[in-house]
Design a protein around this motif. Sequence first.
Motif, PDB file in Angstrom:
ATOM      1  N   GLY A 155       0.818  -1.209   0.000  1.00  0.00           N
ATOM      2  CA  GLY A 155       0.000   0.000   0.000  1.00  0.00           C
ATOM      3  C   GLY A 155       0.851   1.258   0.000  1.00  0.00           C
ATOM      4  N   ALA A 156       1.941   1.256   0.776  1.00  0.00           N
ATOM      5  CA  ALA A 156       2.835   2.417   0.811  1.00  0.00           C
ATOM      6  C   ALA A 156       3.559   2.592  -0.523  1.00  0.00           C
ATOM      7  CB  ALA A 156       3.841   2.266   1.940  1.00  0.00           C
ATOM      8  N   SER A 210       2.277   6.351  10.038  1.00  0.00           N
ATOM      9  CA  SER A 210       1.684   5.181  10.678  1.00  0.00           C
ATOM     10  C   SER A 210       2.152   3.846  10.067  1.00  0.00           C
ATOM     11  CB  SER A 210       0.163   5.276  10.688  1.00  0.00           C
ATOM     12  OG  SER A 210      -0.349   5.357   9.382  1.00  0.00           O
ATOM     13  N   PRO A 211       2.355   3.728   8.729  1.00  0.00           N
ATOM     14  CA  PRO A 211       2.882   2.452   8.226  1.00  0.00           C
ATOM     15  C   PRO A 211       4.287   2.150   8.756  1.00  0.00           C
ATOM     16  CG  PRO A 211       1.889   3.683   6.435  1.00  0.00           C
ATOM     17  CD  PRO A 211       1.935   4.592   7.624  1.00  0.00           C
ATOM     18  N   MET A 212       5.113   3.183   8.907  1.00  0.00           N
ATOM     19  CA  MET A 212       6.465   2.962   9.433  1.00  0.00           C
ATOM     20  C   MET A 212       6.424   2.531  10.896  1.00  0.00           C
ATOM     21  SD  MET A 212       8.744   5.938   7.691  1.00  0.00           S
ATOM     22  CE  MET A 212       7.507   7.202   7.496  1.00  0.00           C
ATOM     23  N   PHE A 214       7.717  -1.065  12.211  1.00  0.00           N
ATOM     24  CA  PHE A 214       8.683  -1.172  13.306  1.00  0.00           C
ATOM     25  C   PHE A 214       8.126  -2.037  14.429  1.00  0.00           C
ATOM     26  CE2 PHE A 214      10.267   0.279  17.416  1.00  0.00           C
ATOM     27  CZ  PHE A 214      11.621   0.006  17.254  1.00  0.00           C
ATOM     28  N   GLY A 215       6.854  -1.855  14.760  1.00  0.00           N
ATOM     29  CA  GLY A 215       6.214  -2.667  15.800  1.00  0.00           C
ATOM     30  C   GLY A 215       6.178  -4.142  15.433  1.00  0.00           C
ATOM     31  N   LEU A 216       5.916  -4.433  14.157  1.00  0.00           N
ATOM     32  CA  LEU A 216       5.901  -5.827  13.709  1.00  0.00           C
ATOM     33  C   LEU A 216       7.292  -6.447  13.762  1.00  0.00           C
ATOM     34  CD1 LEU A 216       3.431  -5.576  10.693  1.00  0.00           C
ATOM     35  CD2 LEU A 216       3.031  -6.733  12.869  1.00  0.00           C
ATOM     36  N   PHE A 217       8.313  -5.685  13.345  1.00  0.00           N
ATOM     37  CA  PHE A 217       9.689  -6.197  13.426  1.00  0.00           C
ATOM     38  C   PHE A 217      10.093  -6.432  14.879  1.00  0.00           C
ATOM     39  CE2 PHE A 217      10.574  -4.074   9.180  1.00  0.00           C
ATOM     40  CZ  PHE A 217      10.577  -5.269   8.490  1.00  0.00           C
ATOM     41  N   PHE A 218       9.723  -5.521  15.754  1.00  0.00           N
ATOM     42  CA  PHE A 218      10.059  -5.657  17.169  1.00  0.00           C
ATOM     43  C   PHE A 218       9.346  -6.869  17.775  1.00  0.00           C
ATOM     44  CE2 PHE A 218       9.407  -4.629  21.692  1.00  0.00           C
ATOM     45  CZ  PHE A 218      10.738  -4.557  22.073  1.00  0.00           C
ATOM     46  N   ALA A 219       8.064  -7.037  17.450  1.00  0.00           N
ATOM     47  CA  ALA A 219       7.310  -8.188  17.959  1.00  0.00           C
ATOM     48  C   ALA A 219       7.915  -9.499  17.450  1.00  0.00           C
ATOM     49  CB  ALA A 219       5.843  -8.088  17.537  1.00  0.00           C
ATOM     50  N   ASP A 220       8.391  -9.500  16.204  1.00  0.00           N
ATOM     51  CA  ASP A 220       9.044 -10.680  15.655  1.00  0.00           C
ATOM     52  C   ASP A 220      10.292 -11.041  16.459  1.00  0.00           C
ATOM     53  OD1 ASP A 220       9.483 -12.728  13.575  1.00  0.00           O
ATOM     54  OD2 ASP A 220      11.188 -11.463  13.010  1.00  0.00           O
TER      55      ASP A 220
END
Length: 190
Positions: free
Chosen positions: A122-123, A163-165, A169-175
Amino acid sequence: MSSISFLISTVLGLYIFVLMLRMWLQYCKVDFYHPVSQGIVKLTNPVLTPLRKAIPTVKNIDLAALFFVFVLGMVKVPLLYIANGQWAAEIIRQEWLQYVLIGALTVVAVFGKMIFYVIFFGAILSWFNRGNDQFSYLLYQLGEPVLSPIRKILPRTGMIDFSPMVLAFGLFFADKVLYDIFGILWQLAS
């Protein structure tokens, strides 16, 4: 990894992704008649239609799709053992609890990947066209349920949407956190 293992892993991974996308399309109430929606429905209906007789949809969440993602995630590792010629019934019987955990982690991992790809594409598309086509609108509909809460928290910055960034970042951190907690099980689920 043998070629058969690669094939099994790839086909299962793609089908699991399509099943998760089907669940998310329904949750986001995306246009059912969009060509992408129709393709995903045709790929998943043979499996989900019989499952829906026993597993209902709750609050627009397709629990049958989530259950089947869980089952496929759970059987993926034993299938890879068999494809590599490492079949041993006692190993599979002893490690059944780990396979259940891998199935549950697969649901989480595939959902995170799906959200990441939706916001990423989307981005990227937003750079080239300004949302005037059907595919951009589909990606907008799929990304909005997770991006709008972040937009409410972030300060307004004009034309640039961060917001996409923040979500990426939140998804990478959660991973990374889930890998620290579950180690090889998280890696097998991903």
